[in-house]
Design a protein around this motif. Structure first.
Motif, PDB file in Angstrom:
ATOM      1  N   GLN A 164       0.877  -1.184   0.000  1.00 39.03           N
ATOM      2  CA  GLN A 164       0.000   0.000   0.000  1.00 39.03           C
ATOM      3  C   GLN A 164       0.907   1.225   0.000  1.00 39.03           C
ATOM      4  O   GLN A 164       2.074   1.123   0.347  1.00 39.03           O
ATOM      5  N   LYS A 165       0.311   2.359  -0.368  1.00 42.59           N
ATOM      6  CA  LYS A 165       1.088   3.604  -0.339  1.00 42.59           C
ATOM      7  C   LYS A 165       0.816   4.335   0.968  1.00 42.59           C
ATOM      8  O   LYS A 165      -0.337   4.406   1.414  1.00 42.59           O
ATOM      9  N   ALA A 166       1.864   4.901   1.551  1.00 41.57           N
ATOM     10  CA  ALA A 166       1.697   5.658   2.800  1.00 41.57           C
ATOM     11  C   ALA A 166       0.647   6.752   2.615  1.00 41.57           C
ATOM     12  O   ALA A 166      -0.188   6.980   3.490  1.00 41.57           O
TER      13      ALA A 166
ATOM     14  N   THR B  43      -3.987   9.186   5.606  1.00 38.05           N
ATOM     15  CA  THR B  43      -4.786  10.371   5.284  1.00 38.05           C
ATOM     16  C   THR B  43      -4.924  11.201   6.569  1.00 38.05           C
ATOM     17  O   THR B  43      -4.539  10.733   7.651  1.00 38.05           O
ATOM     18  N   ALA B  44      -5.482  12.400   6.439  1.00 37.42           N
ATOM     19  CA  ALA B  44      -5.517  13.347   7.567  1.00 37.42           C
ATOM     20  C   ALA B  44      -5.883  12.702   8.914  1.00 37.42           C
ATOM     21  O   ALA B  44      -5.178  12.881   9.909  1.00 37.42           O
ATOM     22  N   ASP B  45      -6.965  11.919   8.908  1.00 36.76           N
ATOM     23  CA  ASP B  45      -7.426  11.310  10.165  1.00 36.76           C
ATOM     24  C   ASP B  45      -6.426  10.327  10.769  1.00 36.76           C
ATOM     25  O   ASP B  45      -6.501   9.995  11.949  1.00 36.76           O
ATOM     26  N   PHE B  46      -5.534   9.825   9.934  1.00 39.76           N
ATOM     27  CA  PHE B  46      -4.614   8.791  10.411  1.00 39.76           C
ATOM     28  C   PHE B  46      -3.168   9.276  10.490  1.00 39.76           C
ATOM     29  O   PHE B  46      -2.268   8.498  10.789  1.00 39.76           O
ATOM     30  N   ALA B  47      -2.983  10.583  10.223  1.00 38.22           N
ATOM     31  CA  ALA B  47      -1.614  11.127  10.175  1.00 38.22           C
ATOM     32  C   ALA B  47      -0.882  10.907  11.504  1.00 38.22           C
ATOM     33  O   ALA B  47       0.270  10.451  11.516  1.00 38.22           O
ATOM     34  N   ASP B  48      -1.550  11.197  12.615  1.00 35.00           N
ATOM     35  CA  ASP B  48      -0.894  11.032  13.918  1.00 35.00           C
ATOM     36  C   ASP B  48      -0.564   9.578  14.205  1.00 35.00           C
ATOM     37  O   ASP B  48       0.521   9.261  14.682  1.00 35.00           O
TER      38      ASP B  48
ATOM     39  N   ILE C 296       5.422   5.604  10.276  1.00 29.93           N
ATOM     40  CA  ILE C 296       5.163   5.515   8.829  1.00 29.93           C
ATOM     41  C   ILE C 296       5.057   6.928   8.263  1.00 29.93           C
ATOM     42  O   ILE C 296       4.311   7.742   8.785  1.00 29.93           O
ATOM     43  N   SER C 297       5.785   7.158   7.215  1.00 28.92           N
ATOM     44  CA  SER C 297       5.677   8.495   6.618  1.00 28.92           C
ATOM     45  C   SER C 297       5.616   8.378   5.103  1.00 28.92           C
ATOM     46  O   SER C 297       5.993   7.383   4.527  1.00 28.92           O
TER      47      SER C 297
END
Ligand code: BGC
Length: 366
Positions: A346-348, A353-358, A365-366
């Motif tokens: 999968q692609k980071a 996405t915004a909701d999962f950035a933290d 993962i970046s």
């Protein structure tokens, strides 16, 4: 007993392969020969693949199709990839058209063994070699079977759930895959082989979900949940779609994140659920590996050669042995979601996405 193969394999001429230009046509799914001189020879070496649907898992279109396209393009062979959209009759028609178009090798992910076996029988009678991709066609006549070790997939799910539940007494619900999918049988067997050993776990509900239908899975899970009086401590869901369905019901009951749920396919949603803690684990099966193995086998068949196998798989319907390439699945928990991304599964950007950035940052993962 070994399956008997008395198929005439039409040799694929190297020059024809070299002439094959790989563009996309209307469906974006085939590498068509755009040159005129090599057309008939290239057509002899064409490989057809029929994927099952777009609903039972996002993997078929989002992971398998692009991986298959890359594998065939890298090998320089002509190919045609179609999707039966969950309709066995449509799969039969696609197969007929592909055979008419001159495919010499046909790989299918069957929608049920009966229709799959009929497709393979017809192909065989026309001199077209067949391969079972991902799902074994019981009673079929495929020359090879390319998949992951599906019993191990189930074992990883069972072990993953046990790791999330720990030593406590727990009521478990099984949400199994489609009864028409031999893999679903193997997943359930593998999971049971681990969880049945644990004396502190009780199975309080178990049902197969027809066609892996996610919506129906939610209804079925709701029923099982109600029948168990809401006393459900863990859910063995056979893939991420079914897991997501169970999570939606748990959420409606304020239990999401409290009741571990398993999955499979390392889909974007599945990985996000794992990061969020609403899903305990998923199973990663590299599409690049599976598609690559299929391309190798298909090319070996098309050129009259033999493919390298990892062993044989017993078809439980008649005890025949099918030469197989079975790959190794990987268990994914919050700790190693990054492995899927590093491997290109999968692609980071899609997962984080915004909701999962933290959560992604926390998981490195970046
Ligand atoms: C595949 C799984 C998939 C399921 C539903 C199974 O046969 O092995 O990866 O999630 O079908 O499409």
């Amino acid at each position: 007993m070994k399956r008997k193969h008395n198929l005439v394999v039409v040799p694929l001429i190297g020059a024809a392969m070299a002439l094959t230009a790989c563009g996309s046509d209307d469906g974006g799914s085939s590498g068509e020969d755009t040159g005129s001189s090599g057309e008939s020879q290239a057509a002899e070496g064409k490989i057809g693949v029929i994927l099952p649907d777009t609903e039972s898992s996002v993997r078929w279109e989002s992971a398998d199709r692009p991986a298959l396209e890359s594998a065939f393009e890298e090998a320089g062979v002509e190919y045609d990839i179609q999707n039966a959209e969950g309709d066995a009759e449509r799969m039969t028609q696609i197969a007929d058209t592909m055979i008419g178009d001159g495919v010499t090798v046909l790989a299918i992910v069957n929608l049920d063994s009966e229709s799959g076996a009929a497709i393979q029988e017809k192909a065989k009678s026309q001199g077209v070699a067949t391969i079972d991709y991902d799902r074994l066609t019981l009673g079929g006549s495929a020359e090879y079977y390319v998949s992951f070790d599906n019993t191990v997939v189930g074992e990883l799910q069972g072990q993953g759930l046990a790791d999330c539940l720990g030593d406590k007494d727990a009521n478990i619900v099984y949400l199994n895959g489609s009864p028409t999918d031999n893999n679903a049988t193997l997943f359930a067997e593998g999971a049971h082989s681990v969880l049945d050993e644990m004396s502190n776990y009780t199975v309080v509900g178990e049902q197969a979900v027809p066609d892996w239908d996610n919506e129906e899975a939610a209804t079925i899970f709701q029923q099982l949940y109600t029948a168990a009086d809401g006393k459900v401590d863990g859910v063995l869901a056979a893939n991420d779609g079914l897991g997501g369905a169970a999570i939606s019901i748990l959420e409606a009951n304020g239990q999401d994140g409290k009741v571990p749920v398993t999955g499979q396919d390392a889909t974007v949603e599945g990985l996000q659920n794992v990061l969020a803690g609403t899903q305990c684990m998923t199973v990663y099966k590299s599409a690049t590996q599976e598609a690559g193995a299929l391309a190798d086998v298909a090319i070996a068949l098309a050129t009259g050669g033999e493919a390298e196998t990892t062993g044989t798989t017993v078809d439980s319907s008649d005890d025949s042995e099918v030469p197989s390439i079975l790959l190794e699945p990987q268990s994914i928990t919050k700790d190693n979601v990054g492995d899927v991304i590093e491997d290109g599964g999968q692609k980071a950007a899609d997962v984080c996405t915004a909701d999962f950035a933290d959560l992604c940052a926390e998981a490195g993962i970046s």
